[in-house]
Design a protein around this motif. Structure first.
Motif, PDB file in Angstrom:
ATOM      1  N   THR A 146       4.395   5.504 -15.851  1.00 65.08           N
ATOM      2  CA  THR A 146       5.508   4.609 -15.489  1.00 65.08           C
ATOM      3  C   THR A 146       5.651   4.491 -13.976  1.00 65.08           C
ATOM      4  O   THR A 146       5.857   3.390 -13.435  1.00 65.08           O
ATOM      5  N   VAL A 147       5.535   5.615 -13.292  1.00 67.15           N
ATOM      6  CA  VAL A 147       5.614   5.577 -11.825  1.00 67.15           C
ATOM      7  C   VAL A 147       4.451   4.787 -11.240  1.00 67.15           C
ATOM      8  O   VAL A 147       4.608   3.988 -10.300  1.00 67.15           O
ATOM      9  N   LEU A 148       3.252   4.972 -11.803  1.00 69.57           N
ATOM     10  CA  LEU A 148       2.102   4.228 -11.321  1.00 69.57           C
ATOM     11  C   LEU A 148       2.291   2.731 -11.550  1.00 69.57           C
ATOM     12  O   LEU A 148       1.918   1.904 -10.706  1.00 69.57           O
TER      13      LEU A 148
ATOM     14  N   ARG B   9       0.814  -1.209   0.000  1.00 68.06           N
ATOM     15  CA  ARG B   9       0.000   0.000   0.000  1.00 68.06           C
ATOM     16  C   ARG B   9       0.850   1.262   0.000  1.00 68.06           C
ATOM     17  O   ARG B   9       0.557   2.225  -0.718  1.00 68.06           O
ATOM     18  N   GLY B  10       1.905   1.267   0.779  1.00 67.50           N
ATOM     19  CA  GLY B  10       2.737   2.471   0.852  1.00 67.50           C
ATOM     20  C   GLY B  10       3.389   2.807  -0.477  1.00 67.50           C
ATOM     21  O   GLY B  10       3.451   3.976  -0.879  1.00 67.50           O
ATOM     22  N   TYR B  11       3.872   1.785  -1.190  1.00 68.71           N
ATOM     23  CA  TYR B  11       4.484   2.032  -2.491  1.00 68.71           C
ATOM     24  C   TYR B  11       3.467   2.597  -3.491  1.00 68.71           C
ATOM     25  O   TYR B  11       3.762   3.502  -4.267  1.00 68.71           O
TER      26      TYR B  11
ATOM     27  N   ILE C 215       0.627   4.297  -2.788  1.00 72.67           N
ATOM     28  CA  ILE C 215       0.230   5.675  -2.460  1.00 72.67           C
ATOM     29  C   ILE C 215       1.341   6.658  -2.826  1.00 72.67           C
ATOM     30  O   ILE C 215       1.101   7.735  -3.401  1.00 72.67           O
ATOM     31  N   GLY C 216       2.592   6.290  -2.516  1.00 72.53           N
ATOM     32  CA  GLY C 216       3.694   7.167  -2.897  1.00 72.53           C
ATOM     33  C   GLY C 216       3.813   7.327  -4.400  1.00 72.53           C
ATOM     34  O   GLY C 216       4.046   8.432  -4.915  1.00 72.53           O
ATOM     35  N   ALA C 217       3.634   6.234  -5.131  1.00 70.09           N
ATOM     36  CA  ALA C 217       3.688   6.319  -6.594  1.00 70.09           C
ATOM     37  C   ALA C 217       2.536   7.142  -7.136  1.00 70.09           C
ATOM     38  O   ALA C 217       2.698   7.909  -8.104  1.00 70.09           O
ATOM     39  N   LEU C 218       1.352   7.037  -6.539  1.00 64.34           N
ATOM     40  CA  LEU C 218       0.201   7.815  -6.992  1.00 64.34           C
ATOM     41  C   LEU C 218       0.430   9.305  -6.788  1.00 64.34           C
ATOM     42  O   LEU C 218       0.147  10.121  -7.672  1.00 64.34           O
ATOM     43  N   VAL C 219       0.942   9.678  -5.624  1.00 62.03           N
ATOM     44  CA  VAL C 219       1.216  11.101  -5.365  1.00 62.03           C
ATOM     45  C   VAL C 219       2.276  11.624  -6.342  1.00 62.03           C
ATOM     46  O   VAL C 219       2.146  12.718  -6.910  1.00 62.03           O
ATOM     47  N   LEU C 220       3.329  10.846  -6.536  1.00 65.03           N
ATOM     48  CA  LEU C 220       4.388  11.280  -7.445  1.00 65.03           C
ATOM     49  C   LEU C 220       3.872  11.387  -8.882  1.00 65.03           C
ATOM     50  O   LEU C 220       4.255  12.307  -9.618  1.00 65.03           O
ATOM     51  N   ALA C 221       2.995  10.471  -9.277  1.00 66.08           N
ATOM     52  CA  ALA C 221       2.439  10.528 -10.630  1.00 66.08           C
ATOM     53  C   ALA C 221       1.587  11.774 -10.825  1.00 66.08           C
ATOM     54  O   ALA C 221       1.641  12.422 -11.879  1.00 66.08           O
TER      55      ALA C 221
ATOM     56  N   TYR D 141       4.931  -3.616  -7.996  1.00 63.73           N
ATOM     57  CA  TYR D 141       5.987  -3.912  -7.032  1.00 63.73           C
ATOM     58  C   TYR D 141       5.469  -4.938  -6.028  1.00 63.73           C
ATOM     59  O   TYR D 141       4.510  -4.703  -5.295  1.00 63.73           O
ATOM     60  N   ASN D 142       6.096  -6.101  -6.003  1.00 65.57           N
ATOM     61  CA  ASN D 142       5.717  -7.202  -5.102  1.00 65.57           C
ATOM     62  C   ASN D 142       4.254  -7.606  -5.273  1.00 65.57           C
ATOM     63  O   ASN D 142       3.569  -7.964  -4.317  1.00 65.57           O
ATOM     64  N   THR D 143       3.741  -7.490  -6.508  1.00 67.24           N
ATOM     65  CA  THR D 143       2.349  -7.837  -6.768  1.00 67.24           C
ATOM     66  C   THR D 143       2.276  -8.713  -8.013  1.00 67.24           C
ATOM     67  O   THR D 143       2.886  -8.396  -9.032  1.00 67.24           O
TER      68      THR D 143
END
Length: 802
Positions: free
Chosen positions: A272-274, A212-214, A216-222, A280-282
């Motif tokens: 790409t970030v999303l 989940r953390g990865y 959410i961080g990727a969503l914000v960065l995107a 990642y690990n999915t």
């Protein structure tokens, strides 16, 4: 029915959520992907003959009438790959055979007393050569089989496409059309439910505590990249253009291209970030990964539309707009690229879902018809907005090729609407996809050609600071530098336009690499005329080549005569002759291309040449003679365009040298058509060939008691005062003769052209006669004759008539 409806809406919501996770095709997932339908084992570069045979047999097994177009396209690429590797292996075998034959030549033929080792070596080399020759024959047969299989696949794809295009279904005006969308079949609902379950599982895996953390961080960065990154990148690019590029068109074209690229790159970076945050690990199922791959192309295409719209309209910087679009029209059309991209994202998502679940034909055709209807409505809305804005602000019509864009777009939309109303939904969808694709390609080609031409002009033109710096560094003359700039810009734009046409008109389901690979494998060998088979497609293609070739020759001749050749030191006649020769060469090459398209070999036209030889011997002899004479005039150039010639009582300026005859403009502005053979077989007086100056001569007969020094001064003054008389060579006055009638004095001067002689001589005669009258000097009159008749007395005088 309610659980099914709930599952359908739930799967649609999750699928739209999954749309945010799509990425460009180059982003590789971490989870393994299932093999796509029609996929084949990867063939290594150094595959053997047996492996190539096995691969070709596997391709034959996969080619069926039920395979869709994507699978057939993949199989065709695999067949072409087998053909290429077979050709490479055959070439390698040929080189090895030549090497072995060279060794056999060194050993020489068998001798009676030769050593046993030498005989054994010869036998070994011969066996190896025979084995390689057998492999070479098998590889040649395999290559031909792979080529034939690729051709069969193309024909199968064409037949499938024709059958789909000609199929007729329900019209959007019919309630059954909308019922196919609202109430799918039970089989479609079952597949949608299965896909929805896969999407739900993917969502749960993404939102699990470990990932989940990865996410959410990727969503914000995107979001930051998508929103803030684009604006920051555009501002940085605008500052760079102003800071580093000189003022001019290059700055505008480069910024327009940069705006489009910035939009595409930021969206690609965000997705790409999303993708990294999702994968990642999915682990994702094969259907979900397939859906992501299907949506990838749609996301990039929609982003491309928005970027091209912003680059072409330039609403935030109207002064930097590259195209000549009024501000009112640009503002009116500004929202439509985003509206079109949003509509394609929504409806295109359902298309991709249908492709993943392999939905029924009725649902697929209905969604395709909905896509065509949506694009038609948006395009028609934009056309109405354009015409209303132009009439509201009383704007002038566009000029040139741009004036045809609204008309062509309107006619194209009309054809799509008629196809929809009549029920030909697949045809309407095909025309809609072609309209979108050709619009994107045309806009991209316009931006690239404009930017490339401005870049060549800025870097090489002697009028620009960059060109002057380059000329100073390389010691280039301004004339050669201007020629290089014009030539490089013309060649680059031609290549870009050719590539754009190739991509715009490529068949549906094909890729540019597939088209280029197919062009390299064209078989242009000779075929007997008796076995000629001309199909309607070949005829249409030949007509297209003919029209495009004629237009291209015309553009090339105009570019040579107006852009490139004026930059050289050639005279006008040489430029006209060169342009004419280029036109003849272009027509010959175009004829060869058209005949090759129709599978007509030049060797099969011998019977036509034989029949024409009889006619040439009788009625066509003069025409051929004039044609050959025209070629001699263009190459040897005894006369050229702009020369003043005289032959057989015809005198005037040469305006044009055609294939059969030459056009000569007389002094009264009439035109005389002279056959070219007369310039070769008759005496021709070329007044301007070796001397570009004209001589104005005036002869006066004066009484014997005239003061010749004053007359000489008068003539020199009159010639010097006339504006057409050149100072160098200087005018001259000469004493021609002394006769019983008086003194003969002649004056001459030079003008810049023989065509100016008549007018200058007339002006000088008016001036000289007027000044002679003022001086009281009269011209010498003819003497009277004394005639004594026998019937009259002496002294009878009969005056000589004047």
């Amino acid at each position: 029915m309610q659980p099914a409806m709930r599952n359908r809406w739930y799967s649609g919501f999750l699928t739209l959520l999954l749309l945010c996770f799509t990425v460009p095709a180059f982003a590789q997932p971490t989870a393994p992907q299932a093999s796509a339908p029609g996929s084949l084992p990867v063939l290594a570069d150094g595959a053997s003959l047996d492996e190539l045979n096995d691969q070709l047999d596997l391709i034959r097994q996969r080619v069926t009438g039920s395979a869709n177009d994507d699978v057939l396209s993949t199989l065709r690429q695999a067949a072409l790959q087998v053909q290429k590797q077979a050709d490479d292996l055959a070439t390698a075998r040929g080189v090895s055979i030549e090497h072995l034959n060279d060794q056999l030549k060194v050993i020489g033929p068998p001798q009676p007393d030769e050593a046993a080792s030498l005989s054994a070596q010869r036998q070994t080399l011969t066996s190896q050569s025979n084995a390689l020759a057998a492999d070479e024959r098998q590889l040649t047969t395999l290559s031909q089989s792979a080529r034939d299989l690729a051709t069969q696949i193309v024909n199968l794809r064409r037949s499938q496409f024709n059958s789909q295009i000609s199929a007729r279904s329900t019209s959007p005006l019919s309630p059954s059309f909308w019922s196919s969308l609202i109430r799918p079949t039970d089989d479609d609902l079952r597949r949608l439910t299965s896909l929805g379950q896969d999407v739900e599982n993917a969502s749960e895996a993404v939102l699990a505590p470990g990932a989940r953390g990865y996410f959410i961080g990727a969503l914000v960065l995107a979001v930051v990249i998508w929103v803030g990154g684009r604006r920051l990148l555009e501002r940085l690019l605008a500052w760079s253009m102003i800071r580093f590029l000189p003022e001019g068109r290059l700055r505008r074209s480069a910024l327009a291209l940069a705006v489009g690229l910035a939009t595409l790159l930021t969206i690609s970076g965000a997705t790409t970030v999303l993708r990294w945050g999702v994968t990642y690990n999915t682990e994702l199922s094969a259907n979900v990964l397939n859906l992501i791959d299907q949506l990838t192309t749609l996301v990039i295409f929609c982003a491309f539309i928005v970027g091209l719209g912003r680059a072409l309209l330039m609403l935030r910087r109207p002064s930097w707009r590259l195209a000549e679009i009024p501000d009112e029209i640009a503002t009116a059309l500004g929202p439509f690229p985003k509206i079109l991209a949003l509509a394609l994202m929504i409806i295109g998502t359902q298309e991709r879902i249908n492709s993943v679940i392999a939905s029924s034909l009725a649902l697929t055709v209905a969604v395709n018809g909905l896509t065509a209807l949506a694009v038609c409505v948006i395009s028609l809305w934009a056309l109405v907005r354009y015409h209303r804005t132009r009439h509201q602000f009383e704007l002038e019509r566009l000029t040139g090729v741009a004036a045809l864009v609204p008309f062509v777009l309107g006619m194209w939309i009309l054809v799509i609407l008629l196809s929809l109303i009549s029920g030909y939904l697949t045809l309407a969808y095909f025309l809609t996809v072609k309209l979108l694709w050709m619009s994107v390609v045309a806009t991209t080609a316009y931006l690239l050609t404009a930017c490339f031409g401005d870049l060549c002009e800025t870097l090489l033109s002697p009028k620009e600071p960059g060109g002057r710096a380059l000329a100073s560094a390389l010691s280039l003359s301004p004339r050669h530098q201007a020629q290089a700039a014009t030539l490089l810009a013309g060649v680059g734009r031609t290549l870009l336009l050719f590539t754009a046409l190739l991509i715009a008109f490529m068949p549906s389901g094909s890729s540019p690499s597939e088209i280029l690979q197919g062009l390299t494998l064209l078989d242009l060998g000779n075929k007997p005329l008796g076995g000629l088979k001309v199909v309607p497609g070949d005829i249409l293609l030949a007509i297209g080549f003919l029209i495009g070739g004629l237009f291209g020759i015309r553009v090339l001749k105009g570019w040579l005569s107006e852009r490139l050749l004026p930059e050289t030191n050639m005279d006008a006649g040489m430029r006209a002759s060169l342009v004419t020769l280029v036109g003849y060469l272009g027509y010959v090459l175009l004829a060869i291309v058209v005949m090759s398209t129709l599978s007509i070999s030049l060797t099969n036209l011998t019977w036509v040449v034989s029949a024409l030889s009889v006619g040439i011997g009788f009625g066509l002899q003069a025409i051929v003679q004039n044609f050959i004479s025209g070629l001699i005039l263009l190459t040897e150039r005894p006369v050229k365009v702009g020369d003043w010639v005289s032959l057989a009582g015809v005198e005037g300026d040469i305006r044009r040298i055609n294939v059969r005859a030459t056009e000569i403009q007389m002094s009264d502005r009439s035109t005389v058509i002279v056959p070219n053979s007369q310039f070769i077989t008759q005496n021709v007086r070329n007044v301007t060939m070796g001397n570009a100056l004209g001589v104005v001569g005036v002869s006066l007969t004066l009484p014997l008691d005239t003061d010749v020094l004053k007359i000489r001064e008068l003539l020199l003054t009159a010639f010097a005062e006339h504006e057409a008389i050149l100072d160098t060579p200087a005018p001259s006055v000469s004493f021609k003769d002394l006769t019983a009638n008086g003194l003969i004095i002649s004056a001459s001067g030079y003008v810049n052209s023989p065509r100016s002689v008549s007018g200058a001589r007339s002006d000088l005669l008016f001036t000289i006669l007027g000044r002679l009258r003022e001086m009281g000097v009269a011209l010498s009159a003819p003497q009277s004759m004394m005639l004594i008749s026998q019937g009259q007395g002496a002294g009878a005088v009969i005056p000589d008539p004047v």
